[in-house]
Design a protein around this motif. Structure first.
Motif, mmCIF file in Angstrom:
data_model
loop_
_atom_site.group_PDB
_atom_site.id
_atom_site.type_symbol
_atom_site.label_atom_id
_atom_site.label_comp_id
_atom_site.label_asym_id
_atom_site.label_seq_id
_atom_site.Cartn_x
_atom_site.Cartn_y
_atom_site.Cartn_z
ATOM 1 N N GLY A 177 -4.450 7.805 -1.695
ATOM 2 C CA GLY A 177 -4.179 6.546 -1.023
ATOM 3 C C GLY A 177 -4.286 5.340 -1.940
ATOM 4 N N PHE A 178 -3.383 4.392 -1.769
ATOM 5 C CA PHE A 178 -3.406 3.124 -2.488
ATOM 6 C C PHE A 178 -3.577 2.017 -1.463
ATOM 7 C CE2 PHE A 178 -1.186 6.021 -5.187
ATOM 8 C CZ PHE A 178 -1.409 5.624 -6.493
ATOM 9 N N ASP A 179 -4.793 1.488 -1.336
ATOM 10 C CA ASP A 179 -4.967 0.342 -0.457
ATOM 11 C C ASP A 179 -4.481 -0.910 -1.192
ATOM 12 O OD1 ASP A 179 -6.965 -0.349 -2.278
ATOM 13 O OD2 ASP A 179 -8.602 0.294 -0.950
ATOM 14 N N GLU A 180 -4.592 -2.047 -0.555
ATOM 15 C CA GLU A 180 -4.028 -3.268 -1.131
ATOM 16 C C GLU A 180 -4.679 -3.614 -2.472
ATOM 17 O OE1 GLU A 180 -3.066 -7.909 0.188
ATOM 18 O OE2 GLU A 180 -3.961 -6.490 1.622
ATOM 19 N N THR A 181 -6.005 -3.423 -2.566
ATOM 20 C CA THR A 181 -6.707 -3.754 -3.805
ATOM 21 C C THR A 181 -6.265 -2.852 -4.951
ATOM 22 O OG1 THR A 181 -8.639 -4.545 -2.581
ATOM 23 C CG2 THR A 181 -8.974 -3.958 -4.891
ATOM 24 N N SER A 222 0.858 -1.184 0.000
ATOM 25 C CA SER A 222 0.000 0.000 0.000
ATOM 26 C C SER A 222 0.896 1.236 0.000
ATOM 27 C CB SER A 222 -0.938 0.014 1.204
ATOM 28 O OG SER A 222 -0.195 0.083 2.412
ATOM 29 N N ASN A 264 0.640 5.900 0.478
ATOM 30 C CA ASN A 264 -0.078 7.164 0.582
ATOM 31 C C ASN A 264 0.814 8.277 0.048
ATOM 32 O OD1 ASN A 264 -2.687 6.613 1.981
ATOM 33 N ND2 ASN A 264 -1.308 5.784 3.534
#
Length: 407
Positions: free
Chosen positions: A63-67, A51, A53
């Protein structure tokens, strides 16, 4: 328009890419229960990034979450991530209101694709349209990267004179008078099929074309059935409003191919550009992308936040106080460049590359922006996007001193 000339480089690699892209498209339309053993994509779960940010200057966070991270690190469609394409199409419609947006594909409906900077789009458009021996019209002087892309194609580059307001319609008309409009479709005709121009903040001149000139040039393009390549990376760096209408906004025939760039307002290193034009031509650009780079970085494409910078304009007034006796110039209305004629200097190459370096000031000799770079050129290009007003002032003081010593 005639059927475009398309380079024949796709064959096997095209089929491989199409197979991969068809698999990706099928998966998007299929239910979650689908088990695919067809795709050649790596498993994103094996990638080391989880992930991220990214903090923006305005206080917001991307933001880059896991998905999202898995998607950003995976292969994507050659024409661009769908969400970004939709956003870009809406942007073009809001900015330019192109008549072709409502056309059918057969009539030249507006289409778009994402490219790795506008330079990739330009190169692929040139390779698609230009054959050895073709006559290609372009501004004089013009962007050195354009010359570098066109010259290996074996075409004949024909200058069209320009001034502080861009390409001069009467000069274009004079060049085109070598051919009769009635002969442009005859077999073996040498009439130009492509006109290239930078309409705003031209590199290197800083010139911006007026609305009236664009209308006159578009009408000449219609008369001679030419395609217009509207290379507009400085569109978002225009200093005064209202902005002049674009060629895309007046394109009723589907004869304008436009390249845009976020390099000057978002990041030059992220390499995000896009091509807009008639669907049959943009589709062929996408085929070329499939067979070469496959697609622009997926990670780059999921950062659609724009943060403009527009502090360049005031820096150029410093110059007028320092070099007024030894140089001539026109204040640009867009872009990042100042095109300067040095009085009493026939050719700036030696002055800039040797003597100016000794004085620790660097500009670009004007010859590199000419079709024949070996011919003498009295101009230099100065970029005012990075230096402070104080640095600009000192640089031009050093340049002024050099000019006075040389003459």
């Amino acid at each position: 328009l005639n059927e475009p000339k398309v380079i024949n480089v796709f064959s096997i690699s095209h089929l491989i890419c199409v197979c991969f892209l068809c698999e990706a498209e099928l998966q998007q339309r299929s239910p979650p229960s689908l088990i695919s053993l067809a795709g050649g994509a790596p498993n994103p779960s094996t990638f080391p990034f989880l992930s991220a940010n990214i903090q923006l200057k305005n206080g917001q966070t991307v933001g880059f979450d896991e998905t999202l991270m898995k998607r950003a690190l995976q292969y994507s469609a050659s024409n661009g991530i769908p969400e970004l394409l939709t956003w870009m199409k809406n942007l073009q419609k809001n900015l330019h209101n192109p008549p072709t947006a409502t056309y059918s594909p057969e009539k030249g409906q507006m289409e778009m694709c994402v490219t790795t900077g506008s330079q990739e789009g330009l190169c692929k458009v040139f390779e698609m349209l230009v054959n050895p021996g073709d006559n290609v019209l372009l501004d004089a002087p013009t962007y050195s990267g354009t010359l570098a892309a066109l010259q290996p194609l074996g075409c004949n580059l024909i200058n069209v004179s320009s001034d502080q307001h861009g390409m001069i319609p009467s000069a274009l008309k004079e060049v085109l008078s070598r051919w009769a409009p009635s002969e442009v479709h005859e077999p073996g005709s040498s009439a130009p099929k492509v006109l290239y121009t930078i309409p705003n903040g031209g590199n290197p001149t800083g010139a911006s074309m007026t609305a009236q000139r664009k209308k006159e040039i578009y009408e000449l393009a219609r008369q001679y059935d030419m395609l217009i390549i509207e290379d507009d990376p400085y569109y978002f760096l225009q200093f005064d409003k209202p902005w002049a209408p674009t060629f895309l906004s007046m394109d009723v025939d589907g004869r304008v191919i436009r390249t845009d760039s976020f390099s000057k307002i978002l990041s030059s290193g992220l390499r995000i550009g896009f091509v807009t034009g008639p669907k049959p031509l943009v589709d062929r650009v996408v085929l070329h992308i499939q067979a070469s780079t496959m697609h622009t970085s997926s990670f780059t494409q999921v950062i659609p936040k724009l943060n403009t910078h527009g502090s360049c304009h005031l820096k150029i007034v410093v110059f007028s106080c320092v070099c007024v006796d030894v140089a001539e110039w026109h204040a640009p209305s867009a872009g990042m460049f100042l095109w300067i004629k040095l009085k009493g200097i026939a050719d700036t190459q030696q002055l800039i590359m040797e003597k100016a370096l000794e004085k620790e000031v660097l500009l670009v000799p004007g010859g590199v922006f000419m079709i024949n770079s070996s011919e003498p050129c009295a101009y230099v290009r100065a970029a005012f996007s990075l230096s402070t007003p104080e640095q600009m002032d000192e640089a031009f003081r050093r340049l002024s001193s050099l000019i006075k010593d040389a003459v």
